[in-house]
Design an enzyme around this catalytic site. Structure first.
Site, mmCIF file in Angstrom:
data_model
loop_
_atom_site.group_PDB
_atom_site.id
_atom_site.type_symbol
_atom_site.label_atom_id
_atom_site.label_comp_id
_atom_site.label_asym_id
_atom_site.label_seq_id
_atom_site.Cartn_x
_atom_site.Cartn_y
_atom_site.Cartn_z
ATOM 1 C CG ASP A 108 -1.879 1.141 1.230
ATOM 2 O OD1 ASP A 108 -1.483 2.266 0.891
ATOM 3 O OD2 ASP A 108 -3.064 0.898 1.522
ATOM 4 C CG HIS A 109 1.429 4.284 -3.211
ATOM 5 N ND1 HIS A 109 0.191 3.962 -3.671
ATOM 6 C CD2 HIS A 109 1.529 5.629 -3.348
ATOM 7 C CE1 HIS A 109 -0.443 5.064 -4.071
ATOM 8 N NE2 HIS A 109 0.359 6.099 -3.881
ATOM 9 C CG HIS A 126 -4.258 4.361 -0.847
ATOM 10 N ND1 HIS A 126 -3.316 3.355 -0.814
ATOM 11 C CD2 HIS A 126 -4.473 4.606 -2.169
ATOM 12 C CE1 HIS A 126 -2.990 3.012 -2.055
ATOM 13 N NE2 HIS A 126 -3.683 3.748 -2.890
HETATM 14 C C1 BG6 Z 1 -3.498 4.773 -6.433
HETATM 15 C C2 BG6 Z 1 -4.855 4.870 -7.049
HETATM 16 O O1 BG6 Z 1 -3.433 3.684 -5.558
HETATM 17 O O2 BG6 Z 1 -3.227 5.975 -5.726
HETATM 18 C C3 BG6 Z 1 -4.943 6.072 -7.970
HETATM 19 O O3 BG6 Z 1 -5.114 3.685 -7.793
HETATM 20 C C4 BG6 Z 1 -4.539 7.320 -7.233
HETATM 21 O O4 BG6 Z 1 -6.251 6.223 -8.504
HETATM 22 C C5 BG6 Z 1 -3.213 7.129 -6.527
HETATM 23 O O5 BG6 Z 1 -4.450 8.374 -8.181
HETATM 24 C C6 BG6 Z 1 -2.918 8.321 -5.637
HETATM 25 O O6 BG6 Z 1 -1.627 8.188 -5.129
HETATM 26 P P1 BG6 Z 1 -0.762 9.453 -4.743
HETATM 27 O O7 BG6 Z 1 0.509 8.896 -4.206
HETATM 28 O O8 BG6 Z 1 -0.599 10.289 -5.965
HETATM 29 O O9 BG6 Z 1 -1.573 10.213 -3.698
#
Ligand code: BG6
Length: 483
Positions: free
Chosen positions: A180-181, A243
């Site tokens: 989960d980044h 997230h």
């Molecule tokens: C991803 C989603 O996991 O996270 C995308 O699939 C989203 O739809 C993205 O745009 C948002 O990540 P960040 O790091 O740009 O906030």
């Protein structure tokens, strides 16, 4: 944990994630001396391509997306680690070919059979790949093995459980790294030490002082070229189940005086397990879903969601989600958590806001002050700020001022870099374990049913706004507003 020599097998090496995030992450780790001394990297994709062409594609991705500039002198040694294997995930011969390549490289480089598999592939291929890894013997190696899986991890409680059951036939729970980044964002990783290193926060972040917590992840982009996936997933599966719920639990665990009192023994699973379920019949009282219409984002006119290429013009998919959550846990009883996320909003920002109780009233003027706030900005910039009130000499009331600390996010390691480094070392602290994923799907499930049974209205909002009006009403019961 020390790094050990290994093979890194990347399924989906010609995909977008590999080019934008994974190759640059590996390269930056390499520059920092954070790759194992000897690592064999095998990229897999459907089309035929020679090792040389593959290496030049990796190089191109580095020039396009690396956060640091490319050191031409160090590049050949980095690229030399890469090999390519054309591959059909559904065909058993492909796995024998892959096994041969992995073993040949292991022998050539004299490295142990430590194998890390990264699945950056369509969800429908995950089961197929893991069962073939086992049948072909690739995962019956004489060393450790690890599996990194990208989201989405299922698309409902039932499918997530099934997927987990299948993975656990081949990998043990401690070998599975569910990425989960958001857990790799540097500010999120710092939450843990914030209270430990700042004892004054312990007295602030307690039950008596906090009025509510607000977590926002807003984006300016629309559905981009992902309608195929997004129109089925919606904001609830794309951002909330993973997230946002991870941010809720990280906040609830670490930004609490209980974390110190209990010496860090409150776990994320305790928090997710104590999220009060929202009944589908009552969901409309605490959930607002929305979909963007045409509008203007930062000065540029944009089309509405239904007009986006690949989206059905009668789509009822949500691109915005906001909710009021209650956590039935001694640290957080009675303190609402508000979450919201949306595409095509007015700004790109992920932040956690803690609003404090406000009882200050000027005795002479009877004018109140604004609540104190602590804001943790997670991205695109990192900052911590505290809003306090000062007596405003030019008027009769108070003026809120900010005590602000910002760091530049330039040249900070990216989320994928931090997470990959952890996985290479075998540290799963910032990965979601199965129990967390299962509990978050459990919380989401009644809402999915409410969607299906049309118990939750879908509000429209103009692109470039802060979302549907109704989302503001969620906070009115607590006499608050979104900050
Ligand atoms: C991803 C989603 O996991 O996270 C995308 O699939 C989203 O739809 C993205 O745009 C948002 O990540 P960040 O790091 O740009 O906030």
């Amino acid at each position: 944990r020390p790094l050990q020599n290994m093979t890194f097998v990347l399924f989906g090496a010609t995909g977008d994630l590999a080019q934008r995030k994974l190759f640059p992450a590996l390269y930056n780790l390499y520059l920092d001396g954070k790759l194992p001394e000897t690592i064999s990297i095998v990229g897999l994709g459907r089309n035929y391509c020679s090792d040389e062409i593959f290496q030049s594609k990796v190089e191109k991705a580095l020039y396009a997306y690396s956060r640091r500039s490319i050191h031409a002198s160090s590049l050949p040694a980095f690229l030399e680690k890469f090999r390519y294997c054309s591959f059909d995930a559904t065909e058993k011969e492909s796995y024998y070919k892959l096994r041969e390549l992995i073993e040949n490289r292991e022998n050539e480089l004299g490295i142990p059979q430590n194998r890390l598999f990264y699945l950056s592939v369509a969800p429908s291929l995950i089961d197929i790949i893991t069962s073939h890894l086992s049948k072909s013997g690739i995962s019956q190696n004489n060393g450790w093995k690890r599996l990194i899986v990208e989201k989405p991890f299922g698309n409902s409680l039932k499918t997530a459980r099934k997927l987990n059951e299948n993975l656990s036939n081949v990998f043990r729970e401690e070998e599975i790294y569910r990425i989960d980044h958001y857990l790799g964002k540097p500010m999120v990783q710092k939450l843990r030490t914030l209270i430990l290193a700042n004892p004054i926060l312990e007295s602030l972040l307690n039950h008596k002082q906090i009025s509510n917590v607000q977590i926002t992840a807003s984006e300016t982009v629309g559905v981009e070229n992902r309608a195929d996936y997004y129109d089925k997933a919606g904001a609830i599966r794309d951002m909330v189940q993973n997230h946002l719920l991870q941010l809720v639990t990280m906040t609830a665990v670490y930004l609490s005086d209980n974390f110190m009192k209990n010496k860090g023994r409150v776990k994320k699973t305790d928090i997710i397990a104590s999220l009060q379920p929202i009944r589908k019949e009552k969901a409309y009282q605490s959930v607002v879903r929305g979909q963007y219409g045409p509008g203007e984002v930062q000065g540029n006119p944009v089309i509405g969601y239904k007009e986006e290429p690949g989206v059905n013009d009668s789509s009822t998919n949500d691109t915005f989600f906001a909710a009021r959550l209650s956590i039935e846990h001694p640290s957080w009883n009675g303190i609402p958590f508000y979450i919201r996320t949306g595409k095509r909003m007015n700004q790109k920002s992920t932040q956690i806001v803690i609003e404090f109780e406000n009882k200050v009233m000027d005795l002479n003027t009877q004018l109140g002050s604004s609540p104190n706030l602590m804001i943790l900005e997670i991205s695109p910039n990192e900052s911590i700020s505290l809003r306090v009130n000062l007596k405003d000499p030019s008027s009769t009331g108070y003026k809120p001022v900010w005590i602000d600390f910002s760091t530049s996010s330039e040249n900070q390691p990216e989320a994928y870099e931090l997470l990959l480094y952890d996985a290479l070392r075998g540290d799963s602290t910032f990965f979601a374990d199965w129990r967390e994923v299962e509990l978050s799907w459990k919380w989401i499930q009644p809402l999915l049913e409410a969607y299906q049974e049309e118990l939750l209205p879908l509000y429209s909002y103009p692109a470039g706004s802060t979302g549907p009006e109704m989302a503001n009403e969620l906070l009115l019961t607590d006499q608050s507003k979104w900050w």
